[in-house]
Design an enzyme around this catalytic site. Sequence first.
Site, PDB file in Angstrom:
ATOM      1  N   THR A 184       7.159   1.148  -3.626  1.00 25.38           N
ATOM      2  CA  THR A 184       7.750   2.086  -4.603  1.00 25.38           C
ATOM      3  C   THR A 184       7.711   3.470  -3.966  1.00 25.38           C
ATOM      4  OG1 THR A 184       5.611   2.268  -5.741  1.00 25.38           O
ATOM      5  CG2 THR A 184       7.213   0.724  -6.648  1.00 25.38           C
ATOM      6  N   LYS A 192       1.248  -3.264  -1.386  1.00 27.23           N
ATOM      7  CA  LYS A 192       1.875  -1.997  -1.766  1.00 27.23           C
ATOM      8  C   LYS A 192       0.918  -1.295  -2.714  1.00 27.23           C
ATOM      9  CE  LYS A 192       3.825  -0.562  -4.825  1.00 27.23           C
ATOM     10  NZ  LYS A 192       3.438   0.360  -5.969  1.00 27.23           N
ATOM     11  N   THR A 237      -2.358   0.197  -9.621  1.00 24.94           N
ATOM     12  CA  THR A 237      -1.020  -0.268  -9.235  1.00 24.94           C
ATOM     13  C   THR A 237      -0.932  -0.654  -7.807  1.00 24.94           C
ATOM     14  OG1 THR A 237       0.109   1.145 -10.727  1.00 24.94           O
ATOM     15  CG2 THR A 237       1.471   0.078  -9.121  1.00 24.94           C
ATOM     16  N   GLU A 276      -0.276   8.813  -2.988  1.00 24.89           N
ATOM     17  CA  GLU A 276       0.852   9.711  -3.201  1.00 24.89           C
ATOM     18  C   GLU A 276       0.503  11.125  -2.752  1.00 24.89           C
ATOM     19  OE1 GLU A 276       3.227   7.401  -6.753  1.00 24.89           O
ATOM     20  OE2 GLU A 276       1.759   8.909  -7.283  1.00 24.89           O
TER      21      GLU A 276
END
EC number: 2.3.1.35
Lengths: 412, 412
Positions: free
Chosen positions: B162, B188, B199, B285
Amino acid sequence: MSHEYPRLFSVVENGSVTTPAGFKAGGLHCGLKKTTRHDLGAIVSEVPAAAAGVYTTNVFQAAPLKVTRDSIGQDGRLQAVLVNSGNANACTGKQGEADAYEMRSRFAEAIGVKADDVAVASTGVIGENLKMDRVRSGIDGLPGRLLGSREGSDDFCQAILTTDLVQKMVCVKLVVDGRDVLIAGAAKGSGMIHPNMATMLGFVTTDALIGSEALQQLLREATNLTFNMITVDGDTSTNDMLVAMANGLAGNRELTPQHPDWAAFASALRYVCEVLAKAIARDGEGATKLVEVQVRGAESDASAAAIAKTVIGSSLVKSAIFGADANWGRIIAAVGRAGQPVNPETVDIRLGTILTLEQSRPIAFDEEEALEYLKGETVVITVDLHMAGGEAVAWGCDLTYDYVRINAAYRT
Amino acid sequence: MSHEYPRLFSVVENGSVTTPAGFKAGGLHCGLKKTTRHDLGAIVSEVPAAAAGVYTTNVFQAAPLKVTRDSIGQDGRLQAVLVNSGNANACTGKQGEADAYEMRSRFAEAIGVKADDVAVASTGVIGENLKMDRVRSGIDGLPGRLLGSREGSDDFCQAILTTDLVQKMVCVKLVVDGRDVLIAGAAKGSGMIHPNMATMLGFVTTDALIGSEALQQLLREATNLTFNMITVDGDTSTNDMLVAMANGLAGNRELTPQHPDWAAFASALRYVCEVLAKAIARDGEGATKLVEVQVRGAESDASAAAIAKTVIGSSLVKSAIFGADANWGRIIAAVGRAGQPVNPETVDIRLGTILTLEQSRPIAFDEEEALEYLKGETVVITVDLHMAGGEAVAWGCDLTYDYVRINAAYRT
């Protein structure tokens, strides 16, 4: 809900910690901050006051907390609090403890009160010893700067700020035994703010007559519903402290749980704490808005509080709100990981009045309307679990570029 | 410590999930992502494989998790996993569940295996129903894209990303019963990463012969020491899943706790999980570096793990590391609020090899040296409590402007 408790009091416009009878305050720059901003301040009562204190739960407690506990512990009284910013005097060993005790005794002597009637608080960088020569000269100059006016209060408020952008103060008035009683508060706190007393300092002054134990009980209750329900970044400091002084100069009969005005006083004190707590959340490092999370329908109030704090502490939720993104998926993900009883089929989520999830199913909503709402200065997220009657409110702020900027280079 | 367990295996350069015998993989773009990147992928074994799964602890579990639990629960076997990105199929109600089951049956039919030998995983936006017409056409095209080469594995890895920047894969080789056994993994995970399966999606393939229950036990143990010890932002997703398939084509005798090569296989599996977990943390991130927190001398391993995760999760610590600021005060503040037994007088803290705090007292250190160290790509923080023998390692990343940028506008 915090909004529904009775308000048997009025807000005093421009009131401050010096508004209640018999309190003076002041501040000056002694050289602990690199800037020329004030870094040493004090509040002094004309007469000894009943005192109460609430402290950080962090295992590492800074030296001034030990001194303040000792002062309040002696006889439940205080006549002054001395506060410095720029240095937390935490993790500073025996020297730090000696420094904190010296601050207490030197200031007590300077204003002519007993040493154990003085509380000491510090905020700033951890792990560096205080430059005591500067602190000493500051303490010596402070008595001449104490004023019973708003100016004294402003000087004090500036002296307790670190990365805070705005002063935080409030004052309310209520009637006890037919007499005006004033309760005021001032606070600092910006980063490192999390449930259970995070880097925040709070000071409450009141001219009410109330015993130390009763004041301690009310301060603890108010803290649990206010200061312990805010979070900026999940970190909890070594230095948090909330101190209240009640000097009795209002002339009321002593407030006890049997007093007819007990509830009014309790709600006024809670309001003072709530205003300060929300101001701290709103002024979170880098924050652009206040976020309020209301949780209803939980198994218990404690369960609701845990869920509210998990949502308000979610970096993903906070980032989405900064970006005015109606990303309720992140809210429900936070609800689901709070470790609390949740029925995964019965959750409603609202952003303001906009229903985005009903019975755990997405509801089509007007994205433009949501965007407009999320661009506002205050965002209210409501989570209704539809399980039982537990409820709670927590406050926080959005996560922004500026939070990172501020914290990437705080110490150096 | 993670670094000290025996390594009775070697890393296979350029190995991937298709390196173990009998596995093919592939991916394509079916239209769930707005870009043209792959968004649907699969791994398929030539023969049915013993299977194991570990799932998110979030109360709200996405539909595909139900399907995968069902598939593995039937007979402990899988022959394929089908994964989409771009849409999490979470909080999507009965339609979402029907969609996930349809993905399973359609793909099973397309590749000619039993429906309950197929697992399904999804990642992406929460709360929107899948565009099933696109998923269906993607599924129909997928069998023709499955390859036993690195290319197939690369296509699969792209399909599960993602906001990830890099593909995450690893392959190791060990000898069992004199035969080469391969274990490989792909994963991932970027934002919303926190202990307890956040996640992240992880897929392990091996040609070892091992029973489903034994594989489940080893996968759970490896997860607790690796995937459950990473955090990017404290958020835990509704979709996390780690699935392992062991197809037995290596021809070894079945691995059980009594097998002489059991420990070697366990450590190789743990290594595969650790490499993937660290890669996820490193690719957090907006992250610019990997942060490793080692806690020693705690009351227990569990206590050490709780402290390590509190430190690695601290926004203040993460911001300081982004700014290359040797702010150990924030580290000790995090240690102190972890809710674990800590002696406030006996804590050592090191940044790399630089001692900054000894017996809870600041040590003068070379700020330039610390700055240089903190500017590196990997930062190791060591906390020694000097109380008992408990130890743990956790991994995370720094908190940066880009984390905020990415998460302020993910959905819109």
